[in-house]
Design an enzyme around this catalytic site. Structure first.
Site, PDB file in Angstrom:
ATOM      1  N   GLU A   1     -41.398 -20.902  32.580  1.00  0.00           N
ATOM      2  CA  GLU A   1     -41.066 -21.538  34.111  1.00  0.00           C
ATOM      3  C   GLU A   1     -41.043 -23.043  33.679  1.00  0.00           C
ATOM      4  O   GLU A   1     -41.740 -23.759  34.540  1.00  0.00           O
ATOM      5  CB  GLU A   1     -42.063 -21.183  35.076  1.00  0.00           C
ATOM      6  CG  GLU A   1     -41.716 -19.729  35.288  1.00  0.00           C
ATOM      7  CD  GLU A   1     -42.918 -19.270  36.183  1.00  0.00           C
ATOM      8  OE1 GLU A   1     -43.591 -19.809  36.893  1.00  0.00           O
ATOM      9  OE2 GLU A   1     -42.881 -18.004  36.473  1.00  0.00           O
TER      10      GLU A   1
ATOM     11  N   ASN B   1     -39.068 -18.231  29.146  1.00  0.00           N
ATOM     12  CA  ASN B   1     -39.014 -17.287  30.305  1.00  0.00           C
ATOM     13  C   ASN B   1     -39.251 -17.922  31.454  1.00  0.00           C
ATOM     14  O   ASN B   1     -39.884 -19.121  31.744  1.00  0.00           O
ATOM     15  CB  ASN B   1     -40.401 -16.428  30.227  1.00  0.00           C
ATOM     16  CG  ASN B   1     -40.405 -15.246  31.018  1.00  0.00           C
ATOM     17  OD1 ASN B   1     -39.571 -14.266  31.105  1.00  0.00           O
ATOM     18  ND2 ASN B   1     -41.355 -15.009  31.776  1.00  0.00           N
TER      19      ASN B   1
ATOM     20  N   HIS C   1     -36.802 -11.648  39.628  1.00  0.00           N
ATOM     21  CA  HIS C   1     -37.627 -11.312  40.833  1.00  0.00           C
ATOM     22  C   HIS C   1     -36.329 -11.528  41.984  1.00  0.00           C
ATOM     23  O   HIS C   1     -36.066 -12.304  42.277  1.00  0.00           O
ATOM     24  CB  HIS C   1     -38.847 -12.379  41.153  1.00  0.00           C
ATOM     25  CG  HIS C   1     -39.786 -12.227  40.011  1.00  0.00           C
ATOM     26  ND1 HIS C   1     -40.545 -11.111  39.901  1.00  0.00           N
ATOM     27  CD2 HIS C   1     -40.369 -13.115  39.491  1.00  0.00           C
ATOM     28  CE1 HIS C   1     -41.482 -11.193  39.030  1.00  0.00           C
ATOM     29  NE2 HIS C   1     -41.320 -12.536  38.518  1.00  0.00           N
TER      30      HIS C   1
ATOM     31  N   GLU D   1     -39.516  -9.521  33.976  1.00  0.00           N
ATOM     32  CA  GLU D   1     -40.317  -9.208  35.305  1.00  0.00           C
ATOM     33  C   GLU D   1     -39.634  -8.588  36.527  1.00  0.00           C
ATOM     34  O   GLU D   1     -39.875  -8.885  37.586  1.00  0.00           O
ATOM     35  CB  GLU D   1     -40.968 -10.521  35.639  1.00  0.00           C
ATOM     36  CG  GLU D   1     -41.740 -11.246  34.550  1.00  0.00           C
ATOM     37  CD  GLU D   1     -42.362 -12.615  34.838  1.00  0.00           C
ATOM     38  OE1 GLU D   1     -42.487 -12.945  36.153  1.00  0.00           O
ATOM     39  OE2 GLU D   1     -42.547 -13.328  34.078  1.00  0.00           O
TER      40      GLU D   1
ATOM     41  N   ASP E   1     -38.209  -7.131  39.683  1.00  0.00           N
ATOM     42  CA  ASP E   1     -38.407  -6.361  40.757  1.00  0.00           C
ATOM     43  C   ASP E   1     -37.733  -6.823  41.817  1.00  0.00           C
ATOM     44  O   ASP E   1     -36.871  -7.654  41.916  1.00  0.00           O
ATOM     45  CB  ASP E   1     -39.960  -6.695  41.329  1.00  0.00           C
ATOM     46  CG  ASP E   1     -40.400  -8.034  41.261  1.00  0.00           C
ATOM     47  OD1 ASP E   1     -39.713  -9.124  41.209  1.00  0.00           O
ATOM     48  OD2 ASP E   1     -41.469  -8.352  41.363  1.00  0.00           O
TER      49      ASP E   1
HETATM   50  O1  G3I Z   1     -58.910 -12.744  39.064  1.00  0.00           O
HETATM   51  C1  G3I Z   1     -59.511 -13.436  40.386  1.00  0.00           C
HETATM   52  C2  G3I Z   1     -60.279 -12.802  41.136  1.00  0.00           C
HETATM   53  O2  G3I Z   1     -61.593 -13.202  40.338  1.00  0.00           O
HETATM   54  C3  G3I Z   1     -60.611 -13.567  42.340  1.00  0.00           C
HETATM   55  O3  G3I Z   1     -61.471 -12.822  43.286  1.00  0.00           O
HETATM   56  C4  G3I Z   1     -59.056 -13.708  43.022  1.00  0.00           C
HETATM   57  C5  G3I Z   1     -59.191 -14.180  44.487  1.00  0.00           C
HETATM   58  O4  G3I Z   1     -57.964 -14.712  45.043  1.00  0.00           O
HETATM   59  O5  G3I Z   1     -57.961 -13.933  42.296  1.00  0.00           O
HETATM   60  C6  G3I Z   1     -58.090 -13.262  41.097  1.00  0.00           C
HETATM   61  O6  G3I Z   1     -56.833 -13.866  40.414  1.00  0.00           O
HETATM   62  C7  G3I Z   1     -55.754 -13.557  40.651  1.00  0.00           C
HETATM   63  C8  G3I Z   1     -54.826 -13.060  39.942  1.00  0.00           C
HETATM   64  O7  G3I Z   1     -53.544 -12.810  40.151  1.00  0.00           O
HETATM   65  C9  G3I Z   1     -55.350 -12.031  39.211  1.00  0.00           C
HETATM   66  O8  G3I Z   1     -55.334 -10.878  40.183  1.00  0.00           O
HETATM   67  C10 G3I Z   1     -55.034 -14.868  41.216  1.00  0.00           C
HETATM   68  O9  G3I Z   1     -55.663 -15.295  42.339  1.00  0.00           O
HETATM   69  C11 G3I Z   1     -53.601 -14.672  41.619  1.00  0.00           C
HETATM   70  O10 G3I Z   1     -52.934 -15.761  41.950  1.00  0.00           O
HETATM   71  C12 G3I Z   1     -52.929 -14.229  40.429  1.00  0.00           C
HETATM   72  O11 G3I Z   1     -51.424 -13.813  40.582  1.00  0.00           O
HETATM   73  C13 G3I Z   1     -50.741 -13.738  39.629  1.00  0.00           C
HETATM   74  C14 G3I Z   1     -49.613 -14.720  39.624  1.00  0.00           C
HETATM   75  O12 G3I Z   1     -48.647 -14.603  38.577  1.00  0.00           O
HETATM   76  C15 G3I Z   1     -50.221 -16.036  39.175  1.00  0.00           C
HETATM   77  O13 G3I Z   1     -50.826 -15.819  37.769  1.00  0.00           O
HETATM   78  C16 G3I Z   1     -49.814 -12.399  40.111  1.00  0.00           C
HETATM   79  O14 G3I Z   1     -50.767 -11.177  40.011  1.00  0.00           O
HETATM   80  C17 G3I Z   1     -49.015 -12.139  38.735  1.00  0.00           C
HETATM   81  O15 G3I Z   1     -48.096 -10.926  39.364  1.00  0.00           O
HETATM   82  C18 G3I Z   1     -47.989 -13.289  38.815  1.00  0.00           C
HETATM   83  O16 G3I Z   1     -46.882 -13.206  37.937  1.00  0.00           O
HETATM   84  C19 G3I Z   1     -46.195 -14.203  37.811  1.00  0.00           C
HETATM   85  C20 G3I Z   1     -45.751 -14.283  36.167  1.00  0.00           C
HETATM   86  O17 G3I Z   1     -46.831 -14.477  35.660  1.00  0.00           O
HETATM   87  C21 G3I Z   1     -44.826 -15.320  36.109  1.00  0.00           C
HETATM   88  N1  G3I Z   1     -43.508 -15.275  36.881  1.00  0.00           N
HETATM   89  C22 G3I Z   1     -43.606 -15.066  38.084  1.00  0.00           C
HETATM   90  C23 G3I Z   1     -44.815 -13.988  38.528  1.00  0.00           C
HETATM   91  C24 G3I Z   1     -44.857 -13.756  39.940  1.00  0.00           C
HETATM   92  O18 G3I Z   1     -45.343 -14.600  40.593  1.00  0.00           O
END
Ligand code: G3I
Length: 457
Positions: A168, A210, A246, A273, A275
């Site tokens: 990105e 990506n 997405h 990715e 969906d």
């Molecule tokens: O692990 C922490 C946890 O300890 C904490 O209590 C909680 C509170 O919010 O957060 C947890 O981390 C979260 C993490 O996912 C694991 O669940 C983050 O807040 C949350 O922002 C994170 O979201 C992910 C996001 O990327 C950001 O990394 C999504 O699951 C994931 O589906 C999403 O994936 C991205 C790809 O990497 C790149 N392309 C877009 C795609 C969708 O946004």
């Protein structure tokens, strides 16, 4: 919900199946019954259906999800996984030079135990940086970036099919330029430095750029296209482009054409990715994306961003192939049917560096594709079975004088210079009729130029 089983299409005899059956019949002198080989029956899972054309079908997952219904579906349906979060910078290097591979290692172990390949996601990204990296700039950040890539890609070396090296980095909107970020402010060359560093750390992994909002020919995808073209012209090691996909309730009519224009630059393309927002079009959009990939020879696989709707980052939109109870949705069936509409290796697979004649009557052939740079190379060798399944193979490769092999994966090499025999290892000797498997090696000097010979057992 009522779902058609894959079997209610009845036996499918495709032209290729018929030819094989007729050939077999001739050899056996007029049998009275022609039985379609199992390899050509409609596959009943996404992974098996995609494998018919040499592609993978994967899902994003997390190590804490590897149990219960999620794992049952994952193991049954998919032959590739990607870490939804556990290989990102914040997860793998929470303190500078303090690495944590626990989640990623669990995912890789699960994949190996279940015969799946692994996509690596993502080495560098402006988001999900650990706090210490967010506070860096300039040379300190650049050095932290290369150290991170070296350590993470090095840790998983040999285990990753494709890495999202950079995620990105382009801006949304009309400009087609780079996104502002702390990484971008270290200098415009940060992306190519990331790719060169990743190649050195894991020469066997395909290296991808990506991004999202690249689902057709638009300013952003064109900006990326221009970067990839430039990288290819200057020998920056890039192998693939990931289209996150997405999607909402519509699909751009030039989705496939956009994939194709990237493939025409000489890189693989992958749907990384996928969906799709739930709505009346969900099944047909999934199907169109799948058919687009199947129609592009260098589209090597599809990954959906989660397994069940309730696993998804967009769970309010129910965007996946399985509902919250683990049931197959209509979108699942449309994807499976599309995958099953292509049998045998993709006939339009682009010619590798050396093109062997198509295998006939058993045996195997091998072809090499090379990534070379001044003083070194990585060779990927595709072994393709003929009309009969094989139980083992040996590929004989003649190396130019002065070339030395420094590493081999997915095969056992007899030596490191001169004429080298590469034999299958335990898990990749068996190849179905018309199917293929890959191994690779890296070396110093110049890569092989002739067509290797393949001997089946
Ligand atoms: O692990 C922490 C946890 O300890 C904490 O209590 C909680 C509170 O919010 O957060 C947890 O981390 C979260 C993490 O996912 C694991 O669940 C983050 O807040 C949350 O922002 C994170 O979201 C992910 C996001 O990327 C950001 O990394 C999504 O699951 C994931 O589906 C999403 O994936 C991205 C790809 O990497 C790149 N392309 C877009 C795609 C969708 O946004």
């Amino acid at each position: 919900m009522n779902h058609r089983s894959t079997d209610d299409r009845g036996p499918v005899i495709r032209p290729r199946t018929l030819l094989l059956a007729l050939a077999a019949g001739a050899a056996l002198v007029a049998p009275t019954v022609l039985v379609a080989p199992a390899a050509n029956a409609a596959a009943s899972t996404l992974g098996a259906a995609a494998a018919q054309s040499g592609r993978y079908f994967g899902a994003a997952t997390n190590s804490f999800m590897l149990n219960g219904q999620h794992a049952t579906i994952l193991n049954r349906e998919f032959n590739s996984i990607v870490a939804e979060n556990e290989m990102k910078w914040d997860a793998t290097e929470p303190q500078q030079n303090g690495f944590n591979f626990t989640g990623g290692d669990r995912l890789v172990a699960h994949a190996r135990a279940n015969g799946m390949s692994v996509r690596g996601h993502a080495l560098v990204w402006h988001a999900q940086q650990p706090g210490w990296a967010q506070n860096l700039s300039g040379t300190a950040l650049r050095n932290a970036m290369t150290n991170h890539i070296t350590r993470v890609a090095g840790h998983f070396r040999g285990q990753i099919h494709s890495w999202d090296v950079v995620n990105e980095a382009f801006a949304d909107g009309g400009g087609g330029g780079r996104r502002d970020s702390n990484l971008q402010r270290t200098g415009n060359d940060w992306i190519e430095v990331a790719f060169r560093t990743a190649r050195a750390a894991d020469p066997g992994a395909k290296l991808c750029y990506n991004d999202y909002n690249t689902d057709g020919v638009n300013a952003k995808s064109t900006g990326i296209y221009n970067m990839v073209r430039d990288f290819k012209s200057r020998g920056v090691p890039i192998d693939c482009v990931g289209f996150q996909s997405h999607l909402g309730t519509t699909l751009s009519s030039d989705y496939q054409a956009n994939l194709q224009r990237f493939a025409d630059l000489g890189v693989d393309v992958q749907i990384t990715e996928l969906d799709v927002a739930q709505g009346s079009n969900q099944a047909s959009i999934y199907e169109r994306v799948t058919r687009a990939c199947l129609a592009v020879a260098r589209c090597t696989g599809i990954t959906v961003w989660g397994v069940r709707d309730n696993d998804s980052w967009r769970r309010n939109e129910n965007p996946l192939l399985f509902d919250a109870n683990g049931n197959k949705k209509p979108a699942y069936q449309s994807v499976l049917n599309a995958l099953n509409s292509v049998s045998g290796p993709n006939p339009t697979t682009p010619p590798p560096t050396t093109t062997p004649p198509p295998p006939t009557g058993g045996g195997c052939t091998a072809s090499v594709s090379l990534n070379s740079w001044n003083g070194g190379f990585v060779a990927t060798v595709k072994v393709t079975a003929g009309n009969s399944a094989i139980r083992g193979w040996t590929v004989r490769v003649a190396l130019p004088g002065g070339t030395a092999i420094t590493g081999t994966w997915n095969a056992q090499a007899s030596g490191s210079s001169g004429t080298v025999n590469f034999a299958n290892v335990g898990y990749n000797g068996q190849v179905g009729a018309g199917g293929s498997t890959e191994f690779g090696f890296q070396g110093t000097g110049t890569g092989p130029s002739g067509t290797p010979t393949c001997t089946a057992s």
